[in-house]
Design an enzyme around this catalytic site. Structure first.
Site, PDB file in Angstrom:
ATOM      1  CG  HIS A 214      -0.237   0.178   2.518  1.00 37.88           C
ATOM      2  ND1 HIS A 214       0.235  -0.895   3.232  1.00 37.88           N
ATOM      3  CD2 HIS A 214       0.087   1.278   3.236  1.00 37.88           C
ATOM      4  CE1 HIS A 214       0.815  -0.455   4.348  1.00 37.88           C
ATOM      5  NE2 HIS A 214       0.747   0.852   4.370  1.00 37.88           N
TER       6      HIS A 214
HETATM    7  N1  UDP Z   1      -3.298  -5.967   8.593  1.00 35.74           N
HETATM    8  C1  UDP Z   1      -4.636  -6.216   8.880  1.00 35.74           C
HETATM    9  N2  UDP Z   1      -5.506  -6.330   7.831  1.00 35.74           N
HETATM   10  C2  UDP Z   1      -5.121  -6.203   6.536  1.00 35.74           C
HETATM   11  C3  UDP Z   1      -3.767  -5.950   6.257  1.00 35.74           C
HETATM   12  C4  UDP Z   1      -2.879  -5.818   7.312  1.00 35.74           C
HETATM   13  O1  UDP Z   1      -5.009  -6.358  10.039  1.00 35.74           O
HETATM   14  O2  UDP Z   1      -5.979  -6.292   5.656  1.00 35.74           O
HETATM   15  C5  UDP Z   1      -2.374  -5.838   9.710  1.00 35.74           C
HETATM   16  C6  UDP Z   1      -1.084  -6.599   9.556  1.00 35.74           C
HETATM   17  O3  UDP Z   1      -1.243  -7.938   9.985  1.00 35.74           O
HETATM   18  C7  UDP Z   1      -0.161  -5.799  10.439  1.00 35.74           C
HETATM   19  C8  UDP Z   1      -0.655  -4.383  10.295  1.00 35.74           C
HETATM   20  O4  UDP Z   1      -1.978  -4.486   9.779  1.00 35.74           O
HETATM   21  O5  UDP Z   1      -0.344  -6.162  11.790  1.00 35.74           O
HETATM   22  C9  UDP Z   1       0.224  -3.586   9.374  1.00 35.74           C
HETATM   23  O6  UDP Z   1      -0.357  -2.359   9.138  1.00 35.74           O
HETATM   24  P1  UDP Z   1      -0.027  -1.468   7.865  1.00 35.74           P
HETATM   25  O7  UDP Z   1       0.501  -2.333   6.783  1.00 35.74           O
HETATM   26  O8  UDP Z   1      -1.241  -0.654   7.608  1.00 35.74           O
HETATM   27  O9  UDP Z   1       1.052  -0.450   8.404  1.00 35.74           O
HETATM   28  P2  UDP Z   1       2.637  -0.498   8.505  1.00 35.74           P
HETATM   29  O10 UDP Z   1       3.003  -1.777   9.181  1.00 35.74           O
HETATM   30  O11 UDP Z   1       3.195  -0.401   7.117  1.00 35.74           O
HETATM   31  O12 UDP Z   1       2.976   0.687   9.341  1.00 35.74           O
END
Ligand code: UDP
Length: 357
Positions: free
Chosen positions: A207
């Site tokens: 994303h």
């Molecule tokens: N996640 C979730 N549902 C989804 C995709 C990801 O619950 O459809 C969870 C994933 O398991 C992880 C977290 O969201 O725990 C990651 O969040 P994101 O990718 O939005 O943010 P980043 O980690 O890049 O800061």
């Protein structure tokens, strides 16, 4: 202690859940949701599944430029902090909600505690890097999830304010990733109910702006997924849903299963049972590591150096050949190597707040 916790985005809800459960045993927590993520399956679902109390304040702020969002959040958070007069403001990670809360509290001389402090990717074109640096410099207490984060603090003269607590994401993964039955999830997403045997799958999230802002980049990532030896489950973030649907239809072979974002229980369960992981998410890289799954990360910077050993997590450019090649590398797992703590980071975070002088 009275603690105002400020959250706004999906990964922050997960970390705040485990900390909040410990914090509320002996202390008062006021929960502020900035509104940065607002769809049901990016926000409310997490509050329900993870048993997070309803926010005391919902600021309803999302969208706009970085400056608009941060500025509007600061104005609204200032009202909350003046009204509540807390002992601490507790913030997580590296979003605009983190920065807005930290700056506002610091200007009001309210101590700030930053969970997941010390992370540096050493690129100022990464918008979250600016949030991380500014937050760490104005905060009074810096809690590192890993040794590398704690060590980074020394580089900027911040280690005096630092404590190594371990990673609350690891606590959450241990607690929640076995709550659902993977069979139910995979049969729902991939079909195959006739045999009752869930097929193998890759799990992908993607994303970030650099991978989803133009067709060609996302198409290369999709082309890689098309060439894998199992289908790929891809819950799409609202910000790139339209493009993802269009490109998936253009390829049209059905090997990429696009879904709405799934809840955390489902996501953690999908990680735990996947063949391998393809992602650009900081959280998912770590969850792949927790689950012992090979991960390939479509980014040009390292967020979690601890995961990058023994082929367990490799960076790749958004080029189909490179992604497929890297996913084929075998990893080795040393089961004694546990760089994200012992699964009790939340207790240590609350203790660090209590013991702060
Ligand atoms: N996640 C979730 N549902 C989804 C995709 C990801 O619950 O459809 C969870 C994933 O398991 C992880 C977290 O969201 O725990 C990651 O969040 P994101 O990718 O939005 O943010 P980043 O980690 O890049 O800061």
């Amino acid at each position: 202690m009275k603690v105002v916790t400020v959250v706004g985005a999906r990964p922050q809800f997960i970390k705040a859940a485990v900390v909040s459960h410990v914090l509320r045993r002996d202390h008062q927590e006021i929960l502020v949701h900035t509104g940065q993520h607002f769809d049901y399956n990016m926000s409310e679902q997490f509050f329900r599944e993870l048993d997070i109390p309803d926010p005391d304040y919902n600021l309803g702020i999302s969208g706009g430029t970085h400056a608009e969002m941060t500025g509007r959040m600061m104005m609204a958070i200032e009202d909350v902090l003046v009204n509540e007069d807390p002992d601490w403001v507790l913030v997580y990670g590296d979003t605009n909600s983190t920065l807005a809360a930290a700056l506002t509290a610091a200007k009001l001389h309210i101590p700030v505690c930053h969970v997941e402090a010390g992370i540096r990717v050493h690129s100022m074109t990464n918008p979250e890097e600016i949030n991380r640096i500014c937050t760490d410099h104005v905060a009074s207490l810096l809690l590192a999830s890993t040794r590398s984060g704690y060590d980074e603090m020394a580089v900027e003269g911040l280690q005096e304010k630092g404590v190594l607590t371990g990673d609350p994401m690891y606590d959450a993964f241990i607690e929640y990733s076995t709550k659902l039955d993977v069979k139910d999830i995979v049969l729902k997403l991939l079909g195959g109910g006739e045999t009752g045997v869930p097929e193998e799958y890759y799990y992908m999230t993607c994303h970030r702006e650099e991978n989803t802002n133009d067709d060609n980049t996302l198409l290369e990532i999709f082309k890689a997924a098309e060439r894998l030896d199992a289908r790929t489950i891809y819950p799409v973030h609202p910000r790139n849903k339209e493009r993802a649907l269009r490109l998936r239809d253009r390829l049209g072979t059905g090997k990429i299963i696009l879904t709405e974002p799934v809840g955390y229980l489902e996501s953690a369960c999908l990680v735990r049972n996947a063949k391998k992981i393809l992602t650009d998410s900081g959280g998912l890289q770590r969850e792949a590591f927790f689950a012992g799954k090979k991960c390939v990360t479509v980014l040009d910077f390292v967020c979690w150096p601890e995961t990058m050993i023994d082929n367990r997590n490799e960076l790749t450019r958004p080029i189909a050949d490179e992604i497929v090649e890297k996913l084929s590398h075998e990893q080795t797992i040393d089961s004694h190597y546990l760089p994200f703590g012992d699964g009790h980071a939340a207790d240590k975070i609350v203790r660090a707040l209590e013991e702060f002088r």
